[in-house]
Write an enzyme that holds these catalytic residues in place. Structure first.
Site, PDB file in Angstrom:
ATOM      1  N   TYR A  32       0.824  -1.216   0.000  1.00 54.60           N
ATOM      2  CA  TYR A  32       0.000   0.000   0.000  1.00 54.60           C
ATOM      3  C   TYR A  32       0.852   1.257   0.000  1.00 54.60           C
ATOM      4  CZ  TYR A  32       0.991   0.904   4.942  1.00 54.60           C
ATOM      5  OH  TYR A  32       1.624   1.202   6.118  1.00 54.60           O
ATOM      6  N   ARG A  51       7.785   3.780  -5.084  1.00 57.50           N
ATOM      7  CA  ARG A  51       7.858   2.842  -3.954  1.00 57.50           C
ATOM      8  C   ARG A  51       6.744   1.789  -4.036  1.00 57.50           C
ATOM      9  NH1 ARG A  51       7.902   5.161   2.083  1.00 57.50           N
ATOM     10  NH2 ARG A  51       5.686   5.427   1.675  1.00 57.50           N
ATOM     11  N   ARG A  99      -8.722 -19.979  -1.105  1.00 63.49           N
ATOM     12  CA  ARG A  99      -7.701 -19.804  -0.070  1.00 63.49           C
ATOM     13  C   ARG A  99      -6.642 -20.903  -0.115  1.00 63.49           C
ATOM     14  NH1 ARG A  99      -5.949 -20.873   4.940  1.00 63.49           N
ATOM     15  NH2 ARG A  99      -5.129 -19.098   6.106  1.00 63.49           N
ATOM     16  N   HIS A 101      -2.090 -21.007   0.686  1.00 65.77           N
ATOM     17  CA  HIS A 101      -0.886 -20.203   0.916  1.00 65.77           C
ATOM     18  C   HIS A 101      -0.109 -19.960  -0.378  1.00 65.77           C
ATOM     19  CE1 HIS A 101      -1.849 -20.785   5.032  1.00 65.77           C
ATOM     20  NE2 HIS A 101      -0.666 -20.455   5.513  1.00 65.77           N
ATOM     21  N   LYS A 146       6.458  -2.137   1.881  1.00 61.03           N
ATOM     22  CA  LYS A 146       5.295  -1.501   2.519  1.00 61.03           C
ATOM     23  C   LYS A 146       4.105  -2.449   2.439  1.00 61.03           C
ATOM     24  CE  LYS A 146       3.391   3.133   3.079  1.00 61.03           C
ATOM     25  NZ  LYS A 146       3.452   3.146   4.529  1.00 61.03           N
ATOM     26  N   GLU A 178      12.839   2.017  13.955  1.00 59.45           N
ATOM     27  CA  GLU A 178      11.931   3.083  13.506  1.00 59.45           C
ATOM     28  C   GLU A 178      10.680   3.077  14.361  1.00 59.45           C
ATOM     29  OE1 GLU A 178      10.373   2.408   9.518  1.00 59.45           O
ATOM     30  OE2 GLU A 178      10.029   0.294   9.938  1.00 59.45           O
ATOM     31  N   LEU A 202      11.317   0.952   6.899  1.00 61.79           N
ATOM     32  CA  LEU A 202      10.745   1.450   5.648  1.00 61.79           C
ATOM     33  C   LEU A 202      11.555   2.679   5.214  1.00 61.79           C
ATOM     34  CD1 LEU A 202       8.317   1.092   3.652  1.00 61.79           C
ATOM     35  CD2 LEU A 202       7.320   3.043   4.833  1.00 61.79           C
TER      36      LEU A 202
HETATM   37  N1  PMP Z   1       8.072   3.548   8.796  1.00 60.78           N
HETATM   38  C1  PMP Z   1       6.879   2.923   8.869  1.00 60.78           C
HETATM   39  C2  PMP Z   1       6.803   1.586   9.509  1.00 60.78           C
HETATM   40  C3  PMP Z   1       5.723   3.536   8.353  1.00 60.78           C
HETATM   41  O1  PMP Z   1       4.533   2.919   8.406  1.00 60.78           O
HETATM   42  C4  PMP Z   1       5.832   4.842   7.795  1.00 60.78           C
HETATM   43  C5  PMP Z   1       4.606   5.539   7.273  1.00 60.78           C
HETATM   44  N2  PMP Z   1       4.302   5.151   5.995  1.00 60.78           N
HETATM   45  C6  PMP Z   1       7.094   5.442   7.729  1.00 60.78           C
HETATM   46  C7  PMP Z   1       8.199   4.764   8.239  1.00 60.78           C
HETATM   47  C8  PMP Z   1       7.284   6.792   7.098  1.00 60.78           C
HETATM   48  O2  PMP Z   1       7.216   6.706   5.705  1.00 60.78           O
HETATM   49  P1  PMP Z   1       6.712   7.906   4.807  1.00 60.78           P
HETATM   50  O3  PMP Z   1       7.529   9.088   5.174  1.00 60.78           O
HETATM   51  O4  PMP Z   1       6.949   7.455   3.418  1.00 60.78           O
HETATM   52  O5  PMP Z   1       5.259   8.100   5.133  1.00 60.78           O
END
Ligand code: PMP
Length: 288
Positions: A32, A51, A99, A101, A146, A178, A202
């Site tokens: 997403y 991305r 369904r 896997h 993501k 993070e 991310l």
């Molecule tokens: N890390 C995670 C786990 C996130 O969910 C997000 C939000 N999307 C971010 C970092 C920040 O990413 P962005 O600046 O692209 O929103």
């Protein structure tokens, strides 16, 4: 009336439904993006589209539209929904299949959905800062994708909220990774430090904008792992995300940072970030 995008068609939002055997619903088998809208315009849209395609590619989903087609459809959706300030949520899943896997064989089309959400900038929190907790990072080792699978992130965020905090800062042992939905920055000896973009976090689009703004404005940056001890001793701490922008963190696990007042580098970066928004999306009425 509100509209949504479903598999290339813009339809009434209440009509946008997916099957119970959609693999996104059953397995979180998809990816997403959340795209910020200011003045009816998409901020850093090229980076989000790139991305999105990269995340999908990395799990073997081939998006059945080009980036240009996606861009045009999202623009149309924005206009139809008359969205001025808010977000676009977009996701693609591996599609609908009995369904199992194993990935479906044959011609199963991915399911692509996008819709809009109204939402103002969090100006109060941007001005005064937010509180955070620390929590062990329980997630898998491909946090660079993501993915729709957000259980680790949800559990962390929920824990933060139950402790009256906005965000959970995750760490693997002594290393800070993070936030549950954000990237984390510290300032040490005047230098901005944030985790390198590898499989453990991310690669935030807001993070990359901030790093570029630092470089252009002679603020020292280091992309490297930093420790819990460095976090505790930091001169400033802040987080970044599409919806939270550049947000001061003023307290962690009940301990105040800088006596609970946002720091000068954080404030400078907020100012530069607003200029960047204005460059891409036009003048902002309310500013930090
Ligand atoms: N890390 C995670 C786990 C996130 O969910 C997000 C939000 N999307 C971010 C970092 C920040 O990413 P962005 O600046 O692209 O929103």
């Amino acid at each position: 009336m509100e509209f949504a995008l479903l598999n290339g068609e813009i339809i009434e939002r209440s009509e946008a439904k997916v099957d119970v055997e959609d693999r996104g619903y059953q397995f979180g088998d998809g990816v997403y993006e959340v795209i910020r809208i200011y003045n009816g315009k998409m901020f850093t849209i090229d980076e989000h589209l790139k991305r999105f395609v990269k995340s999908a590619d990395s799990i073997g989903i081939s998006i059945p539209f080009t980036s240009l087609q996606l861009l045009e459809m999202l623009e149309e959706l924005l206009i139809k929904n008359k969205l001025e300030t808010g977000n676009i949520y977009m996701q693609v899943t591996r599609g609908i299949s009995p369904r199992n896997h194993l990935f479906p064989t044959g011609n199963v089309e991915p399911t692509l959905v996008a819709y809009t959400i109204k939402g103002v900038r969090p100006l109060d929190s941007l001005k005064s800062g937010v509180k955070a907790i620390l929590t062990e990072d329980l997630r898998w080792l491909r946090c660079d994708i993501k993915s729709l699978n957000l259980l680790g992130n949800l559990l962390a965020k929920q824990k933060a909220s139950e402790e009256g905090c906005f965000e959970a800062i995750q760490h693997r042992g002594q290393d800070v990774t993070e936030g549950s939905s954000s990237n984390i920055f510290i300032v040490k000896d005047g230098s901005v430090i944030t985790h390198e973009s590898n499989n453990l976090i991310l690669k935030g689009i807001t993070k990359d904008v901030i790093l570029e703004l630092c470089t252009k404005n002679n603020i020292q940056v280091q992309e490297r792992t930093f420790s819990l001890a460095e976090l505790e001793e930091a001169e400033e701490v802040f987080l970044s995300s599409t919806t939270a922008e550049v947000m001061p963190i003023i307290e962690i696990d009940g301990k105040k940072i800088r006596a609970g007042v946002p720091g000068p580098i954080n404030k400078k970066l907020q100012e530069l970030f607003e200029k960047e928004i204005e460059k891409q999306c036009g003048l902002l009425v309310d500013k930090v």
